[in-house]
Scaffold this motif. Structure first.
Motif, mmCIF file in Angstrom:
data_model
loop_
_atom_site.group_PDB
_atom_site.id
_atom_site.type_symbol
_atom_site.label_atom_id
_atom_site.label_comp_id
_atom_site.label_asym_id
_atom_site.label_seq_id
_atom_site.Cartn_x
_atom_site.Cartn_y
_atom_site.Cartn_z
ATOM 1 N N GLY A 1 0.838 -1.232 0.065
ATOM 2 C CA GLY A 1 0.063 0.005 0.129
ATOM 3 C C GLY A 1 0.884 1.283 -0.082
ATOM 4 N N VAL A 2 0.360 2.496 0.032
ATOM 5 C CA VAL A 2 0.818 3.683 0.057
ATOM 6 C C VAL A 2 0.701 4.675 1.105
ATOM 7 C CG1 VAL A 2 1.196 5.756 -1.469
ATOM 8 C CG2 VAL A 2 0.748 3.524 -2.638
ATOM 9 N N GLN A 3 1.930 4.823 1.907
ATOM 10 C CA GLN A 3 1.716 5.726 3.058
ATOM 11 C C GLN A 3 1.025 7.129 2.672
ATOM 12 O OE1 GLN A 3 2.663 5.019 6.403
ATOM 13 N NE2 GLN A 3 3.108 2.825 5.300
ATOM 14 N N ARG A 4 0.273 7.881 3.386
ATOM 15 C CA ARG A 4 -0.279 9.129 3.221
ATOM 16 C C ARG A 4 -1.295 8.959 2.210
ATOM 17 N NH1 ARG A 4 2.246 13.212 1.899
ATOM 18 N NH2 ARG A 4 1.008 14.672 2.918
ATOM 19 N N PHE A 5 -1.689 7.856 1.555
ATOM 20 C CA PHE A 5 -2.518 7.983 0.328
ATOM 21 C C PHE A 5 -4.166 8.449 1.147
ATOM 22 C CE2 PHE A 5 -5.924 5.774 -2.189
ATOM 23 C CZ PHE A 5 -5.338 6.034 -3.658
ATOM 24 N N ALA A 6 -4.477 7.947 2.120
ATOM 25 C CA ALA A 6 -5.882 8.486 2.413
ATOM 26 C C ALA A 6 -6.012 9.982 2.862
ATOM 27 C CB ALA A 6 -6.270 7.749 3.867
ATOM 28 N N SER A 7 -4.716 10.564 3.408
ATOM 29 C CA SER A 7 -4.676 11.995 3.509
ATOM 30 C C SER A 7 -4.709 12.849 2.281
ATOM 31 C CB SER A 7 -3.518 12.256 4.452
ATOM 32 O OG SER A 7 -2.407 11.859 3.660
ATOM 33 N N VAL A 8 -4.035 12.450 1.305
ATOM 34 C CA VAL A 8 -4.184 13.271 0.074
ATOM 35 C C VAL A 8 -5.541 13.102 -0.741
ATOM 36 C CG1 VAL A 8 -1.753 13.079 -0.501
ATOM 37 C CG2 VAL A 8 -3.130 11.436 -1.536
ATOM 38 N N MET A 9 -6.260 11.817 -0.373
ATOM 39 C CA MET A 9 -7.420 11.877 -1.051
ATOM 40 C C MET A 9 -8.614 12.826 -0.460
ATOM 41 S SD MET A 9 -7.625 9.492 -3.235
ATOM 42 C CE MET A 9 -9.361 9.250 -3.442
#
Length: 486
Positions: free
Chosen positions: A478-486
């Motif tokens: 998975g990708v770190q900070r993905f949810a925050s940039v969404m």
């Protein structure tokens, strides 16, 4: 068995494929059958059972619903003297369906190998499968697999295998699910990761192959199935591979109890099995990849894991090293290039150099580093390579397999950085409710060695879907900070 030579051990545990005395040693049984029994079924299903009552209805219902039709299936339910109500659950199926056979063993055999050998001697189908009593099939499984073998003429077929843990699904068959369909595929071409799983689930064999080569399950509780199916592959030489998902592997059991079952007897059984395979079959690519994957797995269990039934200590490491040398000291290749990560490769180097004290210190400190990385996201970076946190200057560096972090999302274009020593394959998304059938490759643009732009589809919802980075070796993160940039 301590004072026996390896050859004597192989004989004692019934490894010798030239010896048919195992047939005289199978357990006696009482047989009850459906009123209608087909003399020449298409597929024989061998089910070894001991106290699996909670799962039997789901397993049996998956068989009676097969699109191949019960008229073409020999269901062999072989009970190893269960103490629960397994028999009471199975008996109604005999009255409602044809071709169900209930074998009640007179004595408990102490493992699945005993009932399975009873099944091998009494199977009548053109093809056969081994199904654990707590697993289940997709309703098209047996027709799909038998059609594959009908079309290819091969003796061995594999298909998609899904692991279920409390309803959470994951693939146990990434190599053939990802690679796609093959017929007449040489076993020398199979990737190392193919051997990450070689249990009975999702495999169908031509029964004549089993009979011709006197294949059977060795007289030990551990490694009997993998030995059986690897031998079958060796004699088959080529296999059919289908990516359709056919089989569900139940792993709802208490993981702690499963870990405690990994004890010294477990270790010795596996080393004996690998030694037999190493000394029986010629040196070639298939054997090298198979042994490498299994040696890596044993290193993970008996060097690196702390919470198993063989207490972690320097004495355990010394014992593992001694037994590894005894059983596999004559392998003619270095298995470590096939290992999945630096941690296991480093452990192998310590073993190779007989530095048990160094290995003990490395494992102890790495457990701290692993927690710091997983819980606190701590890491060390050098020349755009990410490592587990370097606690001491002299401590062996251990690379993270991969690390990815999202930077921004503008009008459907995701910018992210990806760091890995593995080759990047691409980016995918999938629906969490359908994690396999819904997988979709995404278009992307490489800006630099670490910088990428990926085009997300319109309407992407992060709470319903998953975004992953795919690397060689069927590895994904998975990708770190993905949810925050969404």
């Amino acid at each position: 068995m301590k004072d026996l030579t390896k050859t004597q051990e192989f004989q004692a545990f019934q490894y010798d494929l030239a010896d048919k005395s195992w047939q005289d040693k199978v357990a006696s049984f009482q047989l009850t059958t459906s009123e209608i029994v087909t003399p020449n079924p298409k597929v024989s299903v061998i089910i070894a059972n001991f106290n699996n009552a909670p799962y039997l209805n789901k397993m049996m219902d998956s068989l009676t619903a097969q699109t191949l039709g019960m008229a073409n299936i020999q269901v062999m339910f072989i009970d190893d003297k269960s103490t629960d109500n397994s028999i009471a659950i199975i008996k109604p199926y005999l009255t409602k369906n044809p071709n169900i056979e209930l074998y009640q063993l007179d004595e408990n055999t102490g493992g699945a190998h005993g009932p399975r050998n009873v099944g091998l001697l009494n199977a009548r189908g053109e093809y056969l499968v081994i199904l654990d009593a707590d697993d289940w099939y997709d309703d098209k499984a047996l027709k799909y697999l038998s059609d594959l073998l009908d079309e290819s003429g091969d003796d061995f077929a594999v298909s998609g295998l899904v692991q279920s843990v409390d309803g959470h699904l994951s693939l146990k068959s990434k190599p053939y699910y990802v690679d796609g369909d093959f017929k007449n595929r040489s076993i020398q071409e199979l990737p190392t990761e193919f051997y990450g799983w070689l249990g009975p689930q999702s495999i169908m064999l031509r029964r004549s192959l089993v009979v011709k080569h006197n294949l059977h399950f060795v007289d030990q509780r551990v490694a009997d199935d993998v030995t059986f199916f690897y031998e079958a592959m060796r004699f088959a030489k080529i296999i059919t591979q289908g990516k359709e998902l056919t089989t569900y592997l139940n792993r709802d059991a208490d993981n702690t109890s499963l870990s405690q079952a990994i004890n010294r007897n477990f270790m010795m059984s596996w080393l004996r099995a690998l030694s037999y395979i190493n000394e029986t079959f010629p040196d070639d690519t298939s054997k090298e990849r198979f042994l490498s994957r299994r040696i890596e797995w044993l290193i993970h269990d008996f060097c690196l894991k702390r919470n198993i039934g063989y207490k972690f200590s320097k004495a355990r490491l010394q014992d593992f090293k001694a037994q590894l040398d005894l059983y596999l000291g004559n392998i003619k290749f270095d298995p470590s290039p096939y290992f999945r990560n630096d941690f296991r490769k480093t452990a192998w180097l310590y073993l190779k150099n007989n530095d048990i004290s160094g290995l003990y210190r490395f494992i102890y400190l790495f457990s701290v580093r692993w927690v710091l990385n997983r819980k606190l996201n701590m890491k060390t970076v050098s020349n755009q390579v990410y490592y587990y946190p370097q606690l001491l200057p002299l401590l062996t560096k251990t690379r993270l397999e991969a690390y990815a972090v999202a930077e921004s999302l503008i009008e459907g274009t995701l910018k992210l950085k990806v760091f890995s020593y593995k080759k990047l394959v691409g980016f995918e998304i999938f629906d969490l409710a359908q994690p396999f059938e819904s997988r979709k490759e995404l278009t992307y643009r490489k800006l630099s060695e670490t910088d990428f732009e990926v085009n997300l589809p319109k309407g992407y919802e992060n709470n319903k879907s998953r975004f992953v980075v795919i690397f060689e070796g069927y590895f994904e993160i998975g990708v770190q900070r993905f949810a925050s940039v969404m």
